[in-house]
Enzyme design. Structure first.
Site, PDB file in Angstrom:
ATOM      1  CB  CYS A 225      -0.968   0.004   1.275  1.00  0.00           C
ATOM      2  SG  CYS A 225      -2.368   1.086   0.843  1.00  0.00           S
TER       3      CYS A 225
ATOM      4  CG  HIS B 162      -3.631  -3.476   3.261  1.00  0.00           C
ATOM      5  ND1 HIS B 162      -2.782  -3.059   4.400  1.00  0.00           N
ATOM      6  CD2 HIS B 162      -4.247  -2.243   2.888  1.00  0.00           C
ATOM      7  CE1 HIS B 162      -2.427  -1.399   4.068  1.00  0.00           C
ATOM      8  NE2 HIS B 162      -3.428  -1.131   3.309  1.00  0.00           N
TER       9      HIS B 162
ATOM     10  CD  GLU C  19      -1.508  -5.847   5.769  1.00  0.00           C
ATOM     11  OE1 GLU C  19      -2.014  -4.833   6.221  1.00  0.00           O
ATOM     12  OE2 GLU C  19      -1.036  -6.101   4.881  1.00  0.00           O
TER      13      GLU C  19
END
Length: 229
Positions: free
Chosen positions: A115, A210, A212
């Site tokens: 990002c 993202h 994660e």
């Protein structure tokens, strides 16, 4: 015994963070980042903002680098006037993370930008950013999702050749590509969702989403594999 590569992850720098009885400035990182590194086979370490001249020494001690998401990049870094919809600057992070990126590119240390990290990679190589776009964040503080389409022949397409729905939360994006960078995935509206150096340019990949916050570990596994080499 298998030696796991050491993956440095840049951190937030926030004031007034509260835990227990304490309210103090803190260098912090959402737990999803180190967990993703661990799931992908790496050892995670945090790289809080420091003096930019120390970035080369930090990168020399790690096998791979992740530039994490976070606040908007200061438009002054790419020669633009600040839009009213651009968030507050984070000068310590901008300076430190740009120095980390520069050191990683100079030494061939594998690099993944997530990002904000993708946007900084673009800026580090002379690119610019769109300061606001709609439709890539569903609600404040909530990850949304939308599909991204890989560009055939790119490193990202080799990892994820199919259209993939990814966790997303951003309002800025790549505008003019930095020198040497290739677009390697797009959203349905044409937004560049991944960028990379060409195959012979070293291992550097940026993703707008993202990982994660999701369950797909392929991008991080690719970074860890490159760091192992």
């Amino acid at each position: 015994m298998t030696v796991r590569p050491l993956i440095g992850v840049s951190t937030y720098l926030e004031s007034g963070v509260r835990w227990g009885v304490w309210e103090l400035p803190a260098a912090l990182l959402p737990a999803g980042y180190p967990r993703l590194v661990q799931q992908a086979g790496g050892l995670a370490c945090m790289l809080p903002p420091d003096a930019p001249e120390r970035a080369a020494a930090a990168v020399a001690r790690i096998d791979g680098l992740v530039i994490a998401g976070g606040p908007d990049v200061d438009p002054a870094r790419y020669g633009a006037a600040r839009s009213p919809r651009t968030g507050p600057p984070a000068p310590e992070r901008d300076a430190w993370e740009l120095a980390l990126i520069g050191a990683a590119l100079a030494t061939g240390t594998p690099l993944l930008g997530i990002c904000r990290g993708m946007q900084l990679l673009n800026v580090a190589l002379g690119g610019t950013l769109v300061q606001h776009l709609d439709g890539h964040a569903e609600a404040v503080g909530v990850f949304g999702g939308h599909p991204v389409n890989p560009v055939p022949g790119t490193r990202y397409a080799a990892l994820a050749p199919e259209k993939t729905t990814v966790p997303t939360y951003h309002h800025q994006a790549v505008d003019r590509l930095g020198e040497g960078l290739l677009p390697s995935a797009h959203a349905a509206d044409g937004t560049v969702e991944a960028i990379e150096l060409p195959w012979d340019g070293g291992w550097a990949l940026g993703v707008q989403w993202h990982p994660e916050a999701g369950e797909d570990t392929r991008v991080m596994r690719a970074l860890v594999a490159a760091a192992s080499r």
